[in-house]
Enzyme design. Structure first.
Site, PDB file in Angstrom:
ATOM      1  N   LYS A  97       0.817  -1.220   0.000  1.00 45.58           N
ATOM      2  CA  LYS A  97       0.000   0.000   0.000  1.00 45.58           C
ATOM      3  C   LYS A  97       0.848   1.266   0.000  1.00 45.58           C
ATOM      4  O   LYS A  97       0.610   2.202   0.753  1.00 45.58           O
ATOM      5  CB  LYS A  97      -0.957  -0.005   1.192  1.00 45.58           C
ATOM      6  CG  LYS A  97      -1.948  -1.166   1.173  1.00 45.58           C
ATOM      7  CD  LYS A  97      -2.921  -1.090   2.330  1.00 45.58           C
ATOM      8  CE  LYS A  97      -3.924  -2.237   2.278  1.00 45.58           C
ATOM      9  NZ  LYS A  97      -3.288  -3.542   2.618  1.00 45.58           N
ATOM     10  N   ARG A  98       1.831   1.310  -0.874  1.00 45.34           N
ATOM     11  CA  ARG A  98       2.705   2.473  -0.959  1.00 45.34           C
ATOM     12  C   ARG A  98       2.004   3.621  -1.673  1.00 45.34           C
ATOM     13  O   ARG A  98       1.206   3.414  -2.587  1.00 45.34           O
ATOM     14  CB  ARG A  98       4.003   2.116  -1.691  1.00 45.34           C
ATOM     15  CG  ARG A  98       4.867   1.068  -1.002  1.00 45.34           C
ATOM     16  CD  ARG A  98       5.256   1.505   0.406  1.00 45.34           C
ATOM     17  NE  ARG A  98       6.373   0.724   0.910  1.00 45.34           N
ATOM     18  CZ  ARG A  98       6.304  -0.155   1.900  1.00 45.34           C
ATOM     19  NH1 ARG A  98       5.155  -0.375   2.504  1.00 45.34           N
ATOM     20  NH2 ARG A  98       7.377  -0.810   2.319  1.00 45.34           N
TER      21      ARG A  98
END
Length: 278
Positions: A97-98
């Site tokens: 989830k960058r």
């Protein structure tokens, strides 16, 4: 050239079914498995899941945070997990989830989407909430590497609504805007685009949203969070064929016995196949 992720995913889903199983070695699961909450336990847990399931599910999804908490030694286990899972035939979706801007987003993309990176994965989860355009470095590198992205769009956590349901000046909410961006990314791609959305399987009726993005829809929430395979047709409607149901605890709590892990995956797969059409 590398076949695009969307095409590889479509083939894997057609051959193995659409199930995605998480590799989430959090402390309580390690304890349930009779393992120590340390790097040795982490490695044993991850190797067991890979050896049991990588030849029979379409996608394995390691959650990066549960490896990162052990520092560099944990990241080394993650590298090995990714490499062994891919070598054994599973597609690997890195759940990290960058989301950032400019050179920082580019660096995150290089960590997971550059083909010579030790963490190179078939796809990566990303957050667009610094603006969809902030994902441009990851989109460009994914295209170059034949990888994919799964963009957070309509997540099942209650807090997500304050951002994702916020209405823009054009009358469309933020979640719907992300879906529209993804549809544009995937336009004309066959048999499936490489840029997917994360949409919670627990959200209920989504008929007001256009889920036809010509890309995969990762559906967390099946199993421990309360959704069942029978719910998927009602939630996703005509987009069901492109849904990748994600089960983590609902499978992993049956370990460490490899046969038990395989049996529960087969049960979920049977339930998905037999779910009635919307």
């Amino acid at each position: 050239m590398t076949e695009p992720f969307g095409a590889r995913l479509r083939h894997a889903m057609d051959e193995r079914g659409p199930l995605c199983v998480g590799i989430d070695p959090h402390a309580s699961l390690l304890t349930e498995w009779g393992l120590n909450d340390d790097v040795a336990g982490l490695e044993r847990f991850s190797r067991t899941v890979v050896e049991a399931l990588s030849d029979r599910v379409a996608v394995l999804k390691p959650q990066s945070a549960f490896f990162e908490r052990f520092g560099s030694r944990g990241v080394a286990v993650l590298e090995k997990t990714v490499q062994e899972a891919r070598a054994a035939g599973a597609l690997v979706l890195m759940d990290a989830k960058r989301g950032d801007i400019g050179s920082t987003m580019a660096a995150y993309a290089e960590a997971f989407l550059r083909k010579d990176s030790p963490l190179f994965s078939d796809a990566l989860t990303v957050s667009p909430y610094l603006g969809y355009g902030s994902l441009s470095p990851a989109i460009a590198l994914a295209r170059e590497s034949g990888a994919g992205l799964f963009v957070l769009a309509l997540t099942s956590n209650p807090e997500g609504g304050e951002v994702q349901h916020a209405v823009r000046a054009d009358g469309r909410n933020v979640g719907a805007t992300m879906l529209a961006h993804l549809a544009a990314e995937n336009r004309g791609e066959e048999p499936l685009g490489s840029f997917g959305a994360v949409i919670g399987a627990t959200l209920g009726d989504l008929s007001t949203y256009d889920l036809d993005i010509n890309g995969p829809l990762l559906a967390p929430g099946v199993g421990a969070q309360g959704a069942t395979p029978a719910d998927l047709p009602r939630v996703f409607g005509a987009a069901l064929r492109n849904v990748v149901p994600n089960v983590s605890r609902g499978v992993l709590r049956h370990g460490p016995d490899a046969a038990a892990l395989r049996d529960v995956v087969e049960r979920f797969a049977d339930e998905i196949r037999s779910a009635p059409s919307a």
